[in-house]
Design a protein around this motif. Sequence first.
Motif, short mmCIF file in Angstrom:
data_model
loop_
_atom_site.label_atom_id
_atom_site.label_comp_id
_atom_site.label_asym_id
_atom_site.label_seq_id
_atom_site.Cartn_x
_atom_site.Cartn_y
_atom_site.Cartn_z
N THR A 60 5.50 74.98 27.34
CA THR A 60 6.14 75.34 28.61
C THR A 60 5.14 75.67 29.71
O THR A 60 5.50 75.63 30.88
CB THR A 60 7.09 76.56 28.45
N GLY A 61 3.91 76.00 29.37
CA GLY A 61 3.03 76.59 30.36
C GLY A 61 2.03 75.68 31.04
O GLY A 61 1.37 76.09 31.99
N VAL A 62 1.90 74.43 30.59
CA VAL A 62 0.81 73.60 31.08
C VAL A 62 0.93 73.33 32.58
O VAL A 62 -0.06 73.37 33.32
CB VAL A 62 0.73 72.28 30.30
N ARG B 224 6.90 66.06 43.96
CA ARG B 224 6.49 66.93 45.06
C ARG B 224 7.59 67.92 45.43
O ARG B 224 7.33 69.09 45.73
CB ARG B 224 6.12 66.10 46.30
N ALA B 225 8.84 67.47 45.40
CA ALA B 225 9.95 68.37 45.75
C ALA B 225 10.06 69.50 44.73
O ALA B 225 10.33 70.65 45.10
CB ALA B 225 11.26 67.58 45.81
N ILE B 226 9.83 69.20 43.47
CA ILE B 226 9.86 70.24 42.44
C ILE B 226 8.74 71.24 42.69
O ILE B 226 8.94 72.46 42.64
CB ILE B 226 9.72 69.63 41.03
N GLU B 227 7.54 70.73 42.95
CA GLU B 227 6.40 71.63 43.18
C GLU B 227 6.67 72.56 44.36
O GLU B 227 6.43 73.78 44.27
CB GLU B 227 5.14 70.80 43.41
N SER C 42 8.00 77.99 46.23
CA SER C 42 8.68 78.83 47.21
C SER C 42 9.60 79.83 46.54
O SER C 42 9.75 80.96 47.02
CB SER C 42 9.48 77.96 48.19
N ARG C 43 10.19 79.45 45.43
CA ARG C 43 11.12 80.34 44.74
C ARG C 43 10.44 81.34 43.82
O ARG C 43 10.85 82.48 43.70
CB ARG C 43 12.12 79.50 43.93
N CYS C 44 9.40 80.88 43.13
CA CYS C 44 8.76 81.71 42.09
C CYS C 44 7.45 82.34 42.55
O CYS C 44 6.91 83.21 41.85
CB CYS C 44 8.49 80.88 40.84
N HIS C 45 6.91 81.87 43.67
CA HIS C 45 5.60 82.35 44.12
C HIS C 45 4.55 82.11 43.05
O HIS C 45 3.62 82.89 42.89
CB HIS C 45 5.65 83.83 44.51
N ARG C 46 4.72 81.01 42.31
CA ARG C 46 3.78 80.65 41.25
C ARG C 46 3.38 79.20 41.43
O ARG C 46 4.20 78.36 41.78
CB ARG C 46 4.45 80.79 39.87
N PRO C 47 2.10 78.87 41.19
CA PRO C 47 1.69 77.46 41.32
C PRO C 47 2.31 76.62 40.21
O PRO C 47 2.60 77.10 39.11
CB PRO C 47 0.17 77.53 41.17
N PRO D 115 9.81 82.17 36.16
CA PRO D 115 9.84 80.95 35.36
C PRO D 115 10.58 81.11 34.04
O PRO D 115 11.37 80.25 33.66
CB PRO D 115 8.36 80.63 35.14
N ALA D 116 10.34 82.23 33.37
CA ALA D 116 11.01 82.46 32.09
C ALA D 116 12.51 82.59 32.27
O ALA D 116 13.31 82.08 31.47
CB ALA D 116 10.45 83.72 31.42
N ARG D 117 12.94 83.28 33.33
CA ARG D 117 14.38 83.48 33.54
C ARG D 117 15.05 82.21 34.03
O ARG D 117 16.22 81.97 33.73
CB ARG D 117 14.61 84.64 34.50
N ILE D 118 14.35 81.38 34.81
CA ILE D 118 14.92 80.09 35.21
C ILE D 118 15.22 79.25 33.97
O ILE D 118 16.28 78.63 33.85
CB ILE D 118 13.98 79.35 36.17
#
Length: 276
Positions: A164-166, A208-211, A216-221, A22-25
């Motif tokens: 950024t984190g919420v 939904r597409a963003i989520e 899938s890309r970050c393996h983060r919720p 997330p930080a690097r994106i």
Amino acid sequence: MTLAVDPDVWSDHWWDQDVASPARIRDAALRGHDNYATDRAALRDLDEAAPGFTDLLRAARAWHVRVVRHLATRGVDQFLDLAAGLPTAQDNTHQTAQRENPDAKVIYTDTDSLVLSYERALLDDNDNTAVVRADHLEPWHLLGHETVSTAFDLTRPVAVLLTTGVQHEPDDARLSAALAGYRALLPPGSVLALSCWAEPTGAGVTPRAIERTWESRCHRPVRCRTETGVERLFAGFDLLDPGLVRLQDWWPDGPALRAPRPAQRLAVGGVGMKRS
């Protein structure tokens, strides 16, 4: 006075180049240099899923800068930047606040090893800036940290920045409890600046597409809340004008030069004050 450095902050300099961060994106969106091909590919996928997603991340950063400047010009001189992310080339929290008040104190917090290693540079030549390894959802631990208690006068107002984190905190109960903790522990006059990806009020773009792409890309919720859900997070804080609005509508620096792209509607932000 040089603020103390958490002694174990720099102990693990590892990061995974095969999974987007997330930080690097965000760094890639802000035209930074601290990102990998995986992150740039993820950003392209997100732009495809929600046209203008890069603009959304840039709007979030610009909003953060305006908030810090706004508060600093009104006398706030203690800033706690939670889940701060990678530093940018300019206009980091300490740079923005200290342009208005050179004595303003800023503490950055994060748990990401990559972020912490890059934040170290902020300490080299700035006696009023520090970084702490801490979970921003544990306010009692964070505000009791030696670095924080040394740097800040916790009897005076503090600006808590959670910009950024919420959306990465899917558990409403835990997030609300943490924000209630900051409210209880900090004195009147303290403020909470918070932004979150939010469900749009009109048609034309879906979160939904963003989520799905992000997970899938970050393996983060990641979770886009409703505007009502975001507003509930300010419980106990009085929202300051202009209230909870789309980021580009919060005291903009000037008129918009172009119409916002669809994804830019997917975030809201506001600043609330603890009155008593």
